[in-house]
Design an enzyme around this catalytic site. Structure first.
Site, short mmCIF file in Angstrom:
data_model
loop_
_atom_site.label_atom_id
_atom_site.label_comp_id
_atom_site.label_asym_id
_atom_site.label_seq_id
_atom_site.Cartn_x
_atom_site.Cartn_y
_atom_site.Cartn_z
N ARG A 250 12.98 -15.51 -15.48
CA ARG A 250 12.98 -14.28 -14.27
C ARG A 250 13.51 -13.05 -15.18
NH1 ARG A 250 17.66 -12.94 -11.72
NH2 ARG A 250 18.57 -14.79 -11.75
N TYR B 99 -1.14 2.14 1.40
CA TYR B 99 -1.11 0.98 1.61
C TYR B 99 -0.07 0.67 2.67
CZ TYR B 99 -0.82 -4.27 1.71
OH TYR B 99 -0.56 -5.47 2.11
N ASP C 155 0.08 4.68 -7.03
CA ASP C 155 -0.65 3.11 -6.92
C ASP C 155 -2.08 3.28 -7.30
OD1 ASP C 155 -1.77 0.93 -5.89
OD2 ASP C 155 -0.70 0.80 -4.22
N LYS D 8 -5.80 -7.62 -6.68
CA LYS D 8 -7.05 -7.37 -6.42
C LYS D 8 -7.86 -7.17 -7.59
CE LYS D 8 -5.35 -6.69 -2.26
NZ LYS D 8 -3.88 -6.44 -2.38
C1 LIG Z 1 -3.41 -0.23 -2.52
C2 LIG Z 1 -2.69 -1.46 -2.30
N1 LIG Z 1 -1.27 -1.58 -2.98
C3 LIG Z 1 -0.55 -2.68 -2.84
C4 LIG Z 1 -0.90 -3.65 -2.15
C5 LIG Z 1 0.24 -4.70 -1.85
O1 LIG Z 1 -0.37 -5.60 -2.84
P1 LIG Z 1 0.01 -7.50 -2.69
O2 LIG Z 1 -0.64 -7.85 -1.53
O3 LIG Z 1 -0.23 -7.89 -3.98
O4 LIG Z 1 1.60 -7.38 -2.59
C6 LIG Z 1 -2.09 -3.66 -1.54
C7 LIG Z 1 -2.43 -4.93 -0.78
O5 LIG Z 1 -3.66 -4.91 -0.19
C8 LIG Z 1 -2.89 -2.59 -1.76
O6 LIG Z 1 -4.05 -2.60 -1.00
#
Ligand SMILES: Cc1ncc(COP(=O)(O)O)c(C=O)c1O
Length: 392
Positions: free
Chosen positions: A56, A109, A181, A206
């Site tokens: 962890r 998101y 992000d 992704k």
């Molecule tokens: C731009 C973006 N950031 C963060 C996330 C969250 O990612 P996770 O599903 O791996 O927690 C997503 C999920 O679709 C996303 O599209």
């Protein structure tokens, strides 16, 4: 020492290569590392730079992922998490406290948006949402208590591309960190740290993983101090990456450049075809000359990326019909995969929004998000065209 067979079944000798080394990253799935001396173990408790002792807090396979993404992003250090939301939550919660103020792009998101709303409703952190279209908006939103600016390189599903350097400059104040992000762009298309960001976050689920078979997240830091600060919080939050998930992500990343290049070529081809189809009223793709942020995209991105969205003239009903009519494209919520995926946001990811809120988020009742894969582009167009024929 002569041991009984029962004991020997437990104490399998651990093999370390001697005289050679593995070409690929090994999977260190065990969560414990042992020591010969008590002082050495005690030192391992001191921080992330010490020897590994409990996964962890740190693990060699996870570290390989952290270093790989940090290197691609041009950062000093990385931290891997169990999911993108693990990375985002750790960075947000590790940086702000009650009474602080956050400025965030409106079109982020959904999970990030809920986390920001939760911070504001339950944790006493004030949040101002801005469109991301104008640095003056960021300057006006600044308060003495502002601690964090939160942006996305390419937003979902509108494919808005914000002017990262201009927005980050507008919030450039001592003690304020900018978090971006970069999931949709990947470090192959854009490196936000070069534009002044302090922290970059990814849903590795992704494009980095790329094969729809792993959940993960990574945060990359401009400074080692920033990593240490988030590490202190992250080990208590407990959203650490599992070594096997980290290994799958590292393995997937070996083809990241090839995938992103192919996805961008496919996406531009499909965007152009869609733009000329009578059932489609509008196409959002940063690589198209008509995109409102095309000039910014040309300056900041090396290609348009693998995600586009388009509006069906037939509205909500047409949207639902289209996603059920595709055969090759898969109807699901994720993106960044080798497979092409479709989604109708108004009936799924954004179904909680009424027509006015959808419009405010620039999402139409008939908007379709297309997360383009690496299949042959003609097969994709054939599938999309036959589905469009059902809504025309
Ligand atoms: C731009 C973006 N950031 C963060 C996330 C969250 O990612 P996770 O599903 O791996 O927690 C997503 C999920 O679709 C996303 O599209």
């Amino acid at each position: 020492m002569s041991l009984h067979r029962e004991t020997r079944t437990v104490h399998t000798p651990v093999q370390q290569p001697v005289g050679s080394k593995p070409l690929s990253v090994p999977i260190y799935q065990g969560h414990m590392f042992t020591f010969d001396g008590a002082d050495e173990l005690a030192a391992a408790f001191d921080g992330p730079e010490g020897a590994y002792f409990y996964s962890r807090l740190g693990n060699p396979t996870v570290r390989a992922l952290e270093e790989a993404v940090a290197d691609l992003e041009g950062g000093t250090a990385g931290l891997a998490f169990a999911s993108g939301m693990g990375a985002i939550s750790a960075v947000l919660l590790g940086h702000v406290r009650s009474g602080d103020h956050v400025i965030a792009q409106h079109c982020v998101y959904g999970g990030t948006y809920s986390t920001l709303c939760d911070l504001s409703e339950r944790w006493g952190v004030e949040v101002t949402f801005v469109s991301g279209d104008d640095p003056a908006e960021v300057r006006e939103a600044l308060r003495p208590t502002t601690k964090l600016l939160y942006l996305e390189t390419i937003a979902n599903p509108t494919t808005q591309v914000v002017d990262l350097p201009a927005l980050i400059r507008a919030a450039d104040r001592p003690g304020l960190i900018s978090v971006v992000d970069n999931t949709f762009a990947t470090p192959l298309l854009c490196r936000p740290l070069e534009h002044g960001a302090d922290v970059v976050v990814h849903s590795a689920t992704k494009f980095l993983g790329g094969h729809s078979d792993v959940l993960g997240g990574v945060a990359v830091f401009a400074s080692a101090e920033a990593r240490r600060r988030i590490w202190d919080h992250a080990i208590d939050l407990g959203a650490s990456a599992d070594p096997f998930a980290a290994w799958l992500t590292v393995r997937g990343m070996q083809t990241l450049a090839l995938r992103v290049e192919r996805q961008s070529v496919n996406a531009l081809f499909l965007a152009e075809r869609l733009a000329g189809h009578p059932a489609v009223s509008h196409v959002n793709y940063p690589g198209l000359a008509g995109h409102p942020n095309h000039a910014i995209a040309q300056r900041l991105l090396t290609a348009g990326g693998g995600v586009l969205s388009f509006d069906l003239a037939g509205g909500r009903e047409a949207g639902r019909t289209f996603v059920e009519a595709v055969r090759l494209c898969a109807l699901t919520g994720s993106l960044g995969s080798v497979h092409t995926l479709v989604l109708h946001p108004a009936s799924t990811s954004h179904r909680q929004l009424d027509a006015a809120s959808l419009a405010a988020a620039s999402i139409g009742e008939g908007t379709i998000r297309l997360a383009v894969g690496i299949e042959h582009r003609d097969d994709l167009w054939d599938d999309i065209e036959q589905a469009l024929a059902k809504v025309t």
